[in-house]
Design a protein around this motif. Structure first.
Motif, mmCIF file in Angstrom:
data_model
loop_
_atom_site.group_PDB
_atom_site.id
_atom_site.type_symbol
_atom_site.label_atom_id
_atom_site.label_comp_id
_atom_site.label_asym_id
_atom_site.label_seq_id
_atom_site.Cartn_x
_atom_site.Cartn_y
_atom_site.Cartn_z
ATOM 1 N N LYS A 151 58.798 -106.591 -15.274
ATOM 2 C CA LYS A 151 57.486 -105.956 -15.468
ATOM 3 C C LYS A 151 57.453 -105.043 -16.688
ATOM 4 O O LYS A 151 56.379 -104.612 -17.118
ATOM 5 C CB LYS A 151 57.101 -105.137 -14.229
ATOM 6 N N ALA A 152 58.632 -104.703 -17.234
ATOM 7 C CA ALA A 152 58.653 -103.857 -18.426
ATOM 8 C C ALA A 152 60.025 -103.951 -19.086
ATOM 9 O O ALA A 152 61.026 -104.238 -18.432
ATOM 10 C CB ALA A 152 58.349 -102.395 -18.067
ATOM 11 N N PRO B 38 55.118 -105.628 -21.095
ATOM 12 C CA PRO B 38 54.956 -104.424 -21.905
ATOM 13 C C PRO B 38 56.295 -103.759 -22.244
ATOM 14 O O PRO B 38 57.242 -103.837 -21.467
ATOM 15 C CB PRO B 38 54.124 -103.497 -21.008
ATOM 16 N N ASP C 206 46.396 -97.326 -25.053
ATOM 17 C CA ASP C 206 45.659 -98.048 -24.020
ATOM 18 C C ASP C 206 44.797 -97.068 -23.205
ATOM 19 O O ASP C 206 45.316 -96.207 -22.496
ATOM 20 C CB ASP C 206 46.688 -98.768 -23.126
ATOM 21 N N VAL D 110 57.961 -100.138 -22.970
ATOM 22 C CA VAL D 110 57.781 -98.694 -22.836
ATOM 23 C C VAL D 110 58.946 -98.028 -23.555
ATOM 24 O O VAL D 110 60.101 -98.326 -23.274
ATOM 25 C CB VAL D 110 57.770 -98.274 -21.348
ATOM 26 N N LEU E 143 51.570 -98.887 -15.277
ATOM 27 C CA LEU E 143 51.643 -100.300 -15.654
ATOM 28 C C LEU E 143 51.787 -101.207 -14.431
ATOM 29 O O LEU E 143 51.909 -102.421 -14.566
ATOM 30 C CB LEU E 143 52.824 -100.533 -16.602
ATOM 31 N N THR F 160 53.776 -100.285 -25.741
ATOM 32 C CA THR F 160 52.557 -100.146 -24.939
ATOM 33 C C THR F 160 52.354 -98.688 -24.535
ATOM 34 O O THR F 160 51.230 -98.186 -24.473
ATOM 35 C CB THR F 160 52.662 -101.025 -23.677
ATOM 36 N N LEU G 119 45.374 -97.196 -19.336
ATOM 37 C CA LEU G 119 46.686 -96.660 -18.974
ATOM 38 C C LEU G 119 46.673 -95.116 -19.044
ATOM 39 O O LEU G 119 47.196 -94.423 -18.164
ATOM 40 C CB LEU G 119 47.736 -97.234 -19.927
ATOM 41 N N THR H 221 50.080 -93.313 -25.564
ATOM 42 C CA THR H 221 49.645 -94.722 -25.501
ATOM 43 C C THR H 221 48.348 -94.898 -26.281
ATOM 44 O O THR H 221 47.590 -93.950 -26.480
ATOM 45 C CB THR H 221 49.435 -95.179 -24.034
#
Ligand SMILES: *Cc1c(COP(=O)(O)O)cnc(C)c1O
Length: 393
Positions: free
Chosen positions: A132-133, A159, A230, A161, A77, A205, A233, A228
């Motif tokens: 960031k997460a 995001p 994604d 996690v 990420l 995410t 990712l 995930t």
């Protein structure tokens, strides 16, 4: 019979489990050994497909450990030096260590005093342009309040996690944690209905699972997984697990990665245990129910939430702090294993430097006691554990 001469009650009993599963384990391990394919390969790919199918996610990436799954999820990420990751300090060290390994700083919210999970209300005040997460933990097998956490993450464009290391097999019903599975008015929001019915590992995410032997789905060695929806990712995680090499050009490296491949013997063991997971989860819940009956009316003892989503990786009670050592002694005298998950908050770890520990976390570190729970426990084992807990007033 005096307790001292009765067999001790361990936290869990993996040797008996191997006995029970031997007729399936032996041919599976033999098949892998005779295939000559020990790292990756068809056994690992099949396990990845089975997990992806079960959890309803597009990608499941087999890795070497839950710790690596956390590191690789955050790394994929783009989390790096100077960034911040909001998480709970009431968890296993790896949760915060993963962010710190990447040069990022964990920022610690507080927890709910009943669920012991990250309190969503404490997330927003920690958000800033470096965030960031958000990294909630489904502690002891009880899903965190993901509807509110995902909502907070989405509105901040950050995001979420899942640290799902302790909760493989749990389903998120969307029921309020702490309100005994009921749905009150406050629970009735759009994100909650969107997530309701999804499996843990399919809520954010990305998610990190650990298959450390003691976990709800445990290998017979180290193993982990990233899940995930994604595509990019997942592709990045697959590169990172194998030294950053190009999938189509194995000896060309565009970036640094890790050696974090899953081995085929562990995948074979995990495939067998995956098939038995519904049974094992039902057995854990049965044991939790016996504990609940046996400890229902002990003054001062707080039981874990009676929540339909809980898969009871641990059965963790709270006792008054001043009684904790006496209860531990009584359990020890009765031959009952127990653990303090967790005696020292991540924020209070020596390596952390000067970081404040949120008040509920500080209190819980002095109150929590995890009792033995595994599918092989019998009612009389539970009675013996409960008698020891009750004996201290
Ligand atoms: C076990 C655990 C981990 C780490 O998993 P490993 O497979 O031991 O590396 C991470 N987070 C939590 C909450 C855990 O319980």
């Amino acid at each position: 019979m005096p307790d001292a001469v009765r067999a001790p009650i361990p936290m869990l009993d993996l040797a008996s489990e191997v006995d029970d599963l031997w007729s399936e384990l032996e041919p599976a391990v033999e098949r892998v050994l005779r295939s000559g394919q020990f790292i990756g390969g068809v056994e690992v790919e099949t396990f990845e497909d089975e997990v992806a199918q079960l959890l309803g996610v597009r990608h499941a990436v087999g890795l070497n450990s839950g710790t690596d799954a956390l590191v690789i999820a955050l790394e994929a990420l783009g989390v790096g030096p100077g960034d911040e990751v909001i998480t709970t300090p009431f968890s296993f060290f790896a949760t915060a260590e993963a962010a710190m390994r990447l040069g990022a700083t964990p920022r610690f919210g507080d927890i709910d005093p009943l669920t012991l999970n990250l309190d969503p209300a404490t997330i927003s005040p920690l958000m800033n342009e470096r965030t960031k997460a958000v990294l909630p933990v489904h502690l002891f097998g009880l899903p965190a309040d993901m509807a509110r956490i995902v909502e907070i993450g989405r509105s901040a464009g950050v995001p979420v996690v899942e640290d799902a290391a302790q909760a493989f097999g749990a389903v998120y019903s969307g029921a309020c944690a702490g309100c005994s599975g009921g749905r009150d008015g406050a629970c009735d929001d759009a994100v909650r209905s969107e997530l309701a019915g999804r499996k843990v590992g399919a809520l954010g995410t990305a998610a990190a699972f650990s298959f450390y032997p003691t976990k709800t789905l445990g290998a017979y060695g180290d193993a982990g997984m990233l899940t995930t929806d994604d595509d990019e990712l997942a592709a990045q995680a697959r590169r990172l697990r194998n030294h950053g090499s190009r999938p189509e050009d194995k000896y060309v490296h565009d970036m640094l990665g890790h050696n974090s491949r899953l081995d085929a013997v562990q995948a074979a063991v995990l495939r067998i245990k995956l098939r038995r997971l519904p049974e094992a989860t039902a057995a854990r819940r049965r044991v939790a129910g016996w504990y609940r009956d046996a400890l229902r009316d002990v003054p001062g003892v707080v039981l874990p939430p009676d929540h339909p989503d809980h898969v009871f990786h641990q059965f963790t009670v709270q006792v008054p702090a001043e009684r904790l050592e006496a209860v531990r002694r009584a359990l020890g005298d009765a031959g009952v294993a127990h653990q303090r998950f967790y005696p020292l908050a991540l924020s209070a770890q020596p390596v952390m430097g000067q970081v404040e520990t949120p008040p509920v976390v500080a209190e819980m570190c002095g109150r929590v006691l995890s009792l033995p729970i595994h599918p092989g426990l019998r009612p009389d084992d539970v009675d013996r554990v409960a008698a020891a807990v009750r004996s201290v007033r």
